[in-house]
Scaffold this active site. Structure first.
Site, PDB file in Angstrom:
ATOM      1  N   THR A 120       0.786  -0.675  -0.545  1.00 46.67           N
ATOM      2  CA  THR A 120      -0.101   0.320   0.057  1.00 46.67           C
ATOM      3  C   THR A 120       1.045   1.017   0.125  1.00 46.67           C
ATOM      4  O   THR A 120       2.324   1.324   0.215  1.00 46.67           O
ATOM      5  CB  THR A 120      -1.178  -0.120   1.581  1.00 46.67           C
ATOM      6  OG1 THR A 120      -1.615   1.479   1.238  1.00 46.67           O
ATOM      7  CG2 THR A 120      -0.234  -0.053   2.300  1.00 46.67           C
ATOM      8  N   GLU A 122       0.243   3.537   1.935  1.00 47.19           N
ATOM      9  CA  GLU A 122       0.322   4.061   2.894  1.00 47.19           C
ATOM     10  C   GLU A 122       2.051   4.378   3.538  1.00 47.19           C
ATOM     11  O   GLU A 122       2.031   4.575   5.419  1.00 47.19           O
ATOM     12  CB  GLU A 122      -0.606   3.315   4.188  1.00 47.19           C
ATOM     13  CG  GLU A 122      -1.502   3.897   3.403  1.00 47.19           C
ATOM     14  CD  GLU A 122      -3.358   3.492   4.873  1.00 47.19           C
ATOM     15  OE1 GLU A 122      -3.226   3.528   5.626  1.00 47.19           O
ATOM     16  OE2 GLU A 122      -4.064   3.619   3.800  1.00 47.19           O
ATOM     17  N   LYS A 148       2.734  -2.807   8.064  1.00 46.84           N
ATOM     18  CA  LYS A 148       2.365  -3.363   5.549  1.00 46.84           C
ATOM     19  C   LYS A 148       3.686  -2.927   5.580  1.00 46.84           C
ATOM     20  O   LYS A 148       4.743  -3.705   4.829  1.00 46.84           O
ATOM     21  CB  LYS A 148       1.600  -2.746   5.221  1.00 46.84           C
ATOM     22  CG  LYS A 148       0.088  -2.707   5.193  1.00 46.84           C
ATOM     23  CD  LYS A 148      -0.427  -3.778   4.457  1.00 46.84           C
ATOM     24  CE  LYS A 148      -0.034  -4.527   3.028  1.00 46.84           C
ATOM     25  NZ  LYS A 148      -0.166  -6.066   2.619  1.00 46.84           N
TER      26      LYS A 148
HETATM   27  P1  NAD Z   1      -9.886  -6.763   3.134  1.00 49.12           P
HETATM   28  O1  NAD Z   1     -10.242  -6.867   4.386  1.00 49.12           O
HETATM   29  O2  NAD Z   1     -11.104  -6.289   1.925  1.00 49.12           O
HETATM   30  O3  NAD Z   1     -10.209  -8.305   2.676  1.00 49.12           O
HETATM   31  C1  NAD Z   1      -8.444  -8.989   3.442  1.00 49.12           C
HETATM   32  C2  NAD Z   1      -8.572 -10.966   3.350  1.00 49.12           C
HETATM   33  O4  NAD Z   1      -7.746 -10.937   3.637  1.00 49.12           O
HETATM   34  C3  NAD Z   1     -10.065 -11.046   3.667  1.00 49.12           C
HETATM   35  O5  NAD Z   1     -10.911 -11.852   3.021  1.00 49.12           O
HETATM   36  C4  NAD Z   1      -9.619 -12.314   4.989  1.00 49.12           C
HETATM   37  O6  NAD Z   1     -10.927 -13.106   5.299  1.00 49.12           O
HETATM   38  C5  NAD Z   1      -8.064 -12.242   4.356  1.00 49.12           C
HETATM   39  N1  NAD Z   1      -7.567 -13.061   5.414  1.00 49.12           N
HETATM   40  C6  NAD Z   1      -7.358 -12.019   6.549  1.00 49.12           C
HETATM   41  N2  NAD Z   1      -5.834 -12.429   7.738  1.00 49.12           N
HETATM   42  C7  NAD Z   1      -6.251 -13.868   7.217  1.00 49.12           C
HETATM   43  C8  NAD Z   1      -5.237 -14.856   7.699  1.00 49.12           C
HETATM   44  N3  NAD Z   1      -4.436 -14.724   8.570  1.00 49.12           N
HETATM   45  N4  NAD Z   1      -5.252 -15.719   6.717  1.00 49.12           N
HETATM   46  C9  NAD Z   1      -5.768 -16.108   5.565  1.00 49.12           C
HETATM   47  N5  NAD Z   1      -6.548 -15.082   5.267  1.00 49.12           N
HETATM   48  C10 NAD Z   1      -6.691 -14.105   5.111  1.00 49.12           C
HETATM   49  O7  NAD Z   1      -8.851  -6.391   2.550  1.00 49.12           O
HETATM   50  P2  NAD Z   1      -8.767  -5.399   0.594  1.00 49.12           P
HETATM   51  O8  NAD Z   1      -9.469  -4.040   1.028  1.00 49.12           O
HETATM   52  O9  NAD Z   1      -9.367  -6.806   0.254  1.00 49.12           O
HETATM   53  O10 NAD Z   1      -6.852  -5.109   0.652  1.00 49.12           O
HETATM   54  C11 NAD Z   1      -6.522  -7.041   0.301  1.00 49.12           C
HETATM   55  C12 NAD Z   1      -4.634  -6.451   0.462  1.00 49.12           C
HETATM   56  O11 NAD Z   1      -4.576  -5.044  -0.177  1.00 49.12           O
HETATM   57  C13 NAD Z   1      -4.115  -5.573   1.698  1.00 49.12           C
HETATM   58  O12 NAD Z   1      -3.693  -6.778   1.716  1.00 49.12           O
HETATM   59  C14 NAD Z   1      -3.980  -4.310   1.905  1.00 49.12           C
HETATM   60  O13 NAD Z   1      -3.140  -4.305   2.466  1.00 49.12           O
HETATM   61  C15 NAD Z   1      -3.744  -4.071   0.394  1.00 49.12           C
HETATM   62  N6  NAD Z   1      -4.269  -2.768  -0.345  1.00 49.12           N
HETATM   63  C16 NAD Z   1      -5.388  -2.506   0.302  1.00 49.12           C
HETATM   64  C17 NAD Z   1      -5.561  -1.283  -0.996  1.00 49.12           C
HETATM   65  C18 NAD Z   1      -6.968  -1.029   0.008  1.00 49.12           C
HETATM   66  O14 NAD Z   1      -7.637   0.739  -0.410  1.00 49.12           O
HETATM   67  N7  NAD Z   1      -7.840  -1.377   0.023  1.00 49.12           N
HETATM   68  C19 NAD Z   1      -5.347  -0.534  -1.159  1.00 49.12           C
HETATM   69  C20 NAD Z   1      -3.445  -0.824  -0.842  1.00 49.12           C
HETATM   70  C21 NAD Z   1      -3.253  -1.839  -0.726  1.00 49.12           C
HETATM   71  O1  TDX Z   2     -15.636   7.246   8.562  1.00 45.03           O
HETATM   72  C1  TDX Z   2     -14.704   7.530   8.370  1.00 45.03           C
HETATM   73  N1  TDX Z   2     -14.465   8.969   8.226  1.00 45.03           N
HETATM   74  C2  TDX Z   2     -13.736   9.514   7.417  1.00 45.03           C
HETATM   75  O2  TDX Z   2     -13.580  10.374   7.733  1.00 45.03           O
HETATM   76  C3  TDX Z   2     -14.020   6.545   7.542  1.00 45.03           C
HETATM   77  C4  TDX Z   2     -13.630   4.976   7.831  1.00 45.03           C
HETATM   78  C5  TDX Z   2     -12.676   7.740   6.993  1.00 45.03           C
HETATM   79  N2  TDX Z   2     -12.806   8.454   7.251  1.00 45.03           N
HETATM   80  C6  TDX Z   2     -11.821   8.930   6.716  1.00 45.03           C
HETATM   81  C7  TDX Z   2     -10.164   8.987   6.308  1.00 45.03           C
HETATM   82  C8  TDX Z   2      -9.011   8.651   5.491  1.00 45.03           C
HETATM   83  O3  TDX Z   2      -9.034  10.208   5.274  1.00 45.03           O
HETATM   84  O4  TDX Z   2     -11.800   8.825   5.043  1.00 45.03           O
HETATM   85  C9  TDX Z   2     -10.344   8.195   4.565  1.00 45.03           C
HETATM   86  C10 TDX Z   2     -10.184   6.788   3.958  1.00 45.03           C
HETATM   87  O5  TDX Z   2     -10.352   6.233   4.912  1.00 45.03           O
HETATM   88  P1  TDX Z   2     -10.215   4.110   4.989  1.00 45.03           P
HETATM   89  O6  TDX Z   2     -11.890   3.890   3.634  1.00 45.03           O
HETATM   90  O7  TDX Z   2     -10.598   3.962   6.339  1.00 45.03           O
HETATM   91  O8  TDX Z   2      -9.607   4.716   4.377  1.00 45.03           O
HETATM   92  P2  TDX Z   2      -7.927   4.804   4.720  1.00 45.03           P
HETATM   93  O9  TDX Z   2      -7.499   4.943   6.181  1.00 45.03           O
HETATM   94  O10 TDX Z   2      -7.009   6.122   3.535  1.00 45.03           O
HETATM   95  O11 TDX Z   2      -6.958   3.209   4.261  1.00 45.03           O
HETATM   96  C11 TDX Z   2      -7.008   2.551   3.133  1.00 45.03           C
HETATM   97  O12 TDX Z   2      -6.052   2.458   1.579  1.00 45.03           O
HETATM   98  C12 TDX Z   2      -5.160   2.360   1.596  1.00 45.03           C
HETATM   99  C13 TDX Z   2      -7.958   1.108   3.405  1.00 45.03           C
HETATM  100  O13 TDX Z   2      -8.358   0.649   3.970  1.00 45.03           O
HETATM  101  C14 TDX Z   2      -6.262   0.516   3.413  1.00 45.03           C
HETATM  102  O14 TDX Z   2      -5.976  -1.155   3.247  1.00 45.03           O
HETATM  103  C15 TDX Z   2      -4.697   0.758   1.385  1.00 45.03           C
HETATM  104  O15 TDX Z   2      -4.226   0.340   2.398  1.00 45.03           O
END
Ligand code: NAD
Ligand code: TDX
Length: 340
Positions: A120, A122, A148
């Site tokens: 990520t 982050e 991470k």
């Molecule tokens: P998510 O929380 O929606 O999904 C995570 C998945 O991992 C779930 O299905 C959960 O059951 C599984 N999991 C958790 N712990 C586990 C374990 N110990 N063993 C096996 N499975 C396990 O997350 P996401 O938003 O789909 O993110 C996926 C990946 O992408 C993560 O590594 C996150 O850091 C990265 N990422 C997310 C974002 C974002 O904006 N969501 C951005 C950049 C990178």
């Molecule tokens: O209720 C809320 N109110 C609010 O203002 C929540 C849940 C979030 N926020 C703000 C915090 C952040 O500035 O919105 C922005 C986005 O928040 P999230 O959706 O929690 O995302 P963020 O913290 O940016 O992280 C996401 O992007 C990078 C994913 O959850 C991570 O898994 C990924 O690595």
């Protein structure tokens, strides 16, 4: 290819599996997922009978969990992914994101297979101006981001020490169908539908760089096929918005689709206490990935948000089940109350 995909029942992992099944119908996929609160097999209900697809319920932290399985690459999505939860309790983040990744790196070392680590933006921390590049310093500010960054460093160490074929992607904020409703975009849509207050942290001026989830999936696929071992690739759309503008845009789209008064939805916005250690701005430069693989994002932001709002309106059953009944047993009290 035969892919071992971890975390395939989550938001990005399930979109990735759907993408691979259509882009490479001849590939074999093993989806390994623990099914934590964030993992949901309903996310893959249209994929479960696809040729070459199989699911294993299991924990990436368990030694020997991959014994007897054969594959050419590990695509590692599994993680604890929510920053707010990591502020309440960092332990599961350390366990899954760091120890779990090391357990999988050992498997990659034994098998000499590709290890594609999905990380990520982050890990770079917050930036006031300019962009993050692959060689920007790692300055994570939340326990999630620190876990991470730690896992990224373990990938680096396995590349340097054991010469594994490790690659890292660092993507900006994803949005789209199937995102768990603790994250800001689905939270705003659902609270608008339910006419519940919409919590905006602090002054709402924090900036995030949004990318449509399928564009991220295409980037991971590009790195799998065209990336170089030992390299890191930033993934982003150069699409920055303040949270305040983001929330207003979502609410006006939602009002249009629900055919209701936009001002009624805008009045739900409630400024609340800021997130601890809240990063002010993320901004990714994806030039290296573009130059190396030819990848570029395809989804226009307004179209992607429109499609996402449509998806949540059409899939009430999906999110109603998540915010009620047994699923709530997975939450701590604060989250249970928030998502109801
Ligand atoms: P998510 O929380 O929606 O999904 C995570 C998945 O991992 C779930 O299905 C959960 O059951 C599984 N999991 C958790 N712990 C586990 C374990 N110990 N063993 C096996 N499975 C396990 O997350 P996401 O938003 O789909 O993110 C996926 C990946 O992408 C993560 O590594 C996150 O850091 C990265 N990422 C997310 C974002 C974002 O904006 N969501 C951005 C950049 C990178
Ligand atoms: O209720 C809320 N109110 C609010 O203002 C929540 C849940 C979030 N926020 C703000 C915090 C952040 O500035 O919105 C922005 C986005 O928040 P999230 O959706 O929690 O995302 P963020 O913290 O940016 O992280 C996401 O992007 C990078 C994913 O959850 C991570 O898994 C990924 O690595």
């Amino acid at each position: 290819m035969r892919l071992l995909i971890t975390g395939g029942a989550g938001f990005i992992g399930s979109n990735y599996i759907r993408y691979i099944l259509s882009a490479h119908p001849d590939y074999e996929i093993i989806n390994l997922d623990k099914l934590t609160y964030a993992g949901n097999l309903e996310n893959l209900s249209d994929c479960e009978n696809a040729d070459g697809y199989s699911f294993i319920k299991g924990d990436i932290c368990e030694r020997g969990i991959l014994d007897g399985l054969e594959f050419d690459a590990i695509i590692h999505f599994a993680a604890e992914s929510h920053v707010d939860r990591s502020i309440l309790d960092a332990q599961p983040f350390l366990q899954t994101n760091v120890a779990g990744t090391v357990n999988l790196l050992e498997e990659a070392r034994k098998r000499n297979c590709i290890f594609l680590h999905v990380s990520t933006d982050e890990v770079y921390g917050s930036i006031d101006q300019g962009f993050f590049y692959e060689n920007s310093p790692l300055q994570p500010n939340s326990p999630y981001a620190a876990s991470k960054a730690s896992s990224d460093l373990m990938v680096r160490a396995y590349v340097k020490t054991h010469n594994i074929k490790g690659m890292i992607t660092r993507c900006s904020n994803n949005y789209g169908p199937l995102q768990f409703p603790e994250k800001i975009i689905p939270l705003v849509i659902l609270n608008a539908i339910k006419r519940k207050p919409i919590p905006v942290y602090g002054d709402g001026m924090n900036v995030r760089d949004w990318i449509y989830v399928v564009d991220h999936c295409r980037a991971v696929d590009a790195v799998l096929h065209k990336g170089e071992a030992g390299e890191i690739y930033n993934v982003g759309s150069k699409n920055e918005l303040t949270n305040s503008d983001l929330v207003k845009l979502i609410l006006s789209k939602t009002a249009e689709k629900l055919d209701c008064d936009k001002n009624e939805l805008l009045s739900l916005i409630t400024f609340v206490e800021d997130r601890k250690g809240h990063d002010r701005r993320y901004a990714i430069d994806p030039a290296k990935l573009q130059e190396k693989t030819g990848w570029k994002p395809e989804m226009e932001f307004e179209d992607g948000i429109s499609a996402t709002v449509d998806w949540y309106i059409a899939n009430k059953q999906w999110w109603e089940r998540i915010v009620s009944g047994d699923y709530l047993n997975y939450y701590n009290t604060q989250y249970a109350e928030r998502l109801k």
